[in-house]
Design an enzyme around this catalytic site. Structure first.
Site, PDB file in Angstrom:
ATOM      1  CB  CYS A  22      -0.878  -0.035   1.249  1.00  0.00           C
ATOM      2  SG  CYS A  22      -1.857   1.455   1.466  1.00  0.00           S
ATOM      3  CB  CYS A  71      -4.734   3.661  -5.579  1.00  0.00           C
ATOM      4  SG  CYS A  71      -3.937   2.057  -5.354  1.00  0.00           S
TER       5      CYS A  71
HETATM    6  N1  LIG Z   1      -6.408  -2.062  -2.546  1.00  0.00           N
HETATM    7  C1  LIG Z   1      -5.018  -2.396  -2.780  1.00  0.00           C
HETATM    8  C2  LIG Z   1      -4.208  -2.184  -1.521  1.00  0.00           C
HETATM    9  C3  LIG Z   1      -4.148  -0.769  -1.106  1.00  0.00           C
HETATM   10  C4  LIG Z   1      -3.485   0.068  -2.139  1.00  0.00           C
HETATM   11  C5  LIG Z   1      -3.316   1.456  -1.575  1.00  0.00           C
HETATM   12  N2  LIG Z   1      -4.491   2.253  -1.674  1.00  0.00           N
HETATM   13  C6  LIG Z   1      -2.106   2.156  -2.149  1.00  0.00           C
HETATM   14  O1  LIG Z   1      -1.983   3.349  -1.825  1.00  0.00           O
HETATM   15  O2  LIG Z   1      -1.296   1.536  -2.837  1.00  0.00           O
HETATM   16  C7  LIG Z   1      -4.884  -3.863  -3.118  1.00  0.00           C
HETATM   17  O3  LIG Z   1      -5.740  -4.650  -2.690  1.00  0.00           O
HETATM   18  O4  LIG Z   1      -3.865  -4.203  -3.766  1.00  0.00           O
END
Ligand SMILES: N[C@@H](CCC[C@H](N)C(=O)O)C(=O)O
Length: 325
Positions: free
Chosen positions: A77, A226
């Site tokens: 993350c 993200c």
């Molecule tokens: N939802 C993603 C994990 C979280 C990613 C995050 N928001 C980031 O900043 O990279 C997954 O399930 O891979």
């Protein structure tokens, strides 16, 4: 059970950070999933995109375990790593730290403020692979670059890569959230193609230095931003136009803006310097009964008013910047 929490965010991708270095909670794996599902539920008193458990590491300064809002545990993350990195830098008194994650160890350090009063953190991401088996993704070839995925869409072309968590990226002329959500939901329901799901990113090229990214996140849905999605998108934009390699890419998103510098060495190994905010929103305690999870309470909430105000000023600056592009 009373649990101390720190609500934080990286460009609007918001998390609840729980310190298991200084506080001993002895959560079971099932309790971690329950905590994520209930505390992240935005119908409740807290609401977040995920939970960040900060733990001791045997070979780094700290360890991050991230749980998505649906209770799934992803490999990485990016926005959360900046928040965890800031927190471990502060409790350790170091200027830079190494943080262990499920699939790798990352260097995290304080950077010059991206905007006045915005605590800014730089992470170096070098866990990048185009081998579709690393996502995992099932397909006819080892790589999938700028091609359609028939079971997803007969018009949109995607590129697949792992940032240790799985991503597909499409360069689009217009970011249509409805289409992104539809493809994101479909992509996370075709286990024959994406056995562990996938994060879906639409990226729009704004100019020679700037892009805009919107992500449908595995285990969460549409988010403000993200981090690994912006990293993946910056890499694909550099694959599309190699002149951008080694140069700062401003990555705009619904939650603000970060800077990425994508490096590629002689053997096509990629590394990304990722610079962005790690902002605190409030600290507090949750009173959580694992037998009655729906009725948890948030108490003793203390806001980080100055950080909130500074970030609102930064958002106004980002909005104005976008109007000039
Ligand atoms: N939802 C993603 C994990 C979280 C990613 C995050 N928001 C980031 O900043 O990279 C997954 O399930 O891979």
């Amino acid at each position: 059970m009373i649990v101390d929490i720190l609500k934080c965010h990286g460009t609007g991708n918001d998390f609840v950070l729980i310190d298991e270095i200084n506080d001993f909670y002895d959560f079971t794996e099932e309790q971690r999933v329950l905590l994520a599902r209930e505390i992240c539920d935005r119908k409740g008193p807290v609401g977040a995109d995920g939970i960040l458990f900060v733990q001791k590491s045997t070979f780094a300064d700290g360890k991050m375990r991230i749980f998505n809002a649906d209770g799934s545990e992803p490999e990485m993350c990016g926005n959360g790593l900046r928040c965890v990195g800031r927190y471990v830098i502060e409790i350790s008194g170091k200027d830079s730290v190494e943080i262990e994650t499920m699939k790798g160890k990352y260097m995290v350090k304080k950077a010059e403020d991206i905007y006045e009063g915005i605590t800014t953190i730089q992470i170096t991401i070098d866990t990048i692979s185009f081998d579709i088996k690393t996502l995992p993704m099932n397909g006819p070839a080892d790589r999938h670059l700028f091609q359609k995925i028939e079971s997803l869409s007969n018009t949109v072309e995607f590129s697949a890569l792992s940032i240790s968590n799985p991503h597909i990226v499409s360069i689009v002329d217009h970011i249509d959230e409805r289409v992104l959500k539809e493809i994101g939901e479909k992509a996370n329901n075709i286990k024959e193609v994406f056995p562990k799901g996938v994060n879906v990113n639409f990226v729009k090229i704004l100019d020679e230095q700037s892009i805009y990214v919107k992500t449908y996140e595995r285990g969460v849905g549409l988010t403000q931003s993200c981090g690994t999605g912006m990293t993946a998108s910056s890499i694909i934009v550099c694959c599309h136009d190699s002149k951008r390699l080694g140069r700062e890419v401003k990555v705009f998103n619904d939650g603000g803006m970060i800077q990425c510098i994508v490096h590629k060495d002689a053997v096509e190994k990629y590394k990304v310097e990722f610079i962005g905010n790690a902002s605190y929103i409030y600290q507090g305690k949750v009173c959580f009964d694992f037998e009655e999870t729906k009725t948890y309470k948030l108490i003793e909430q203390e806001m980080y008013a100055t950080e909130i105000a500074n970030y609102e000023a930064f958002l106004r600056y980002v909005k104005k910047s976008l109007e000039t592009i």
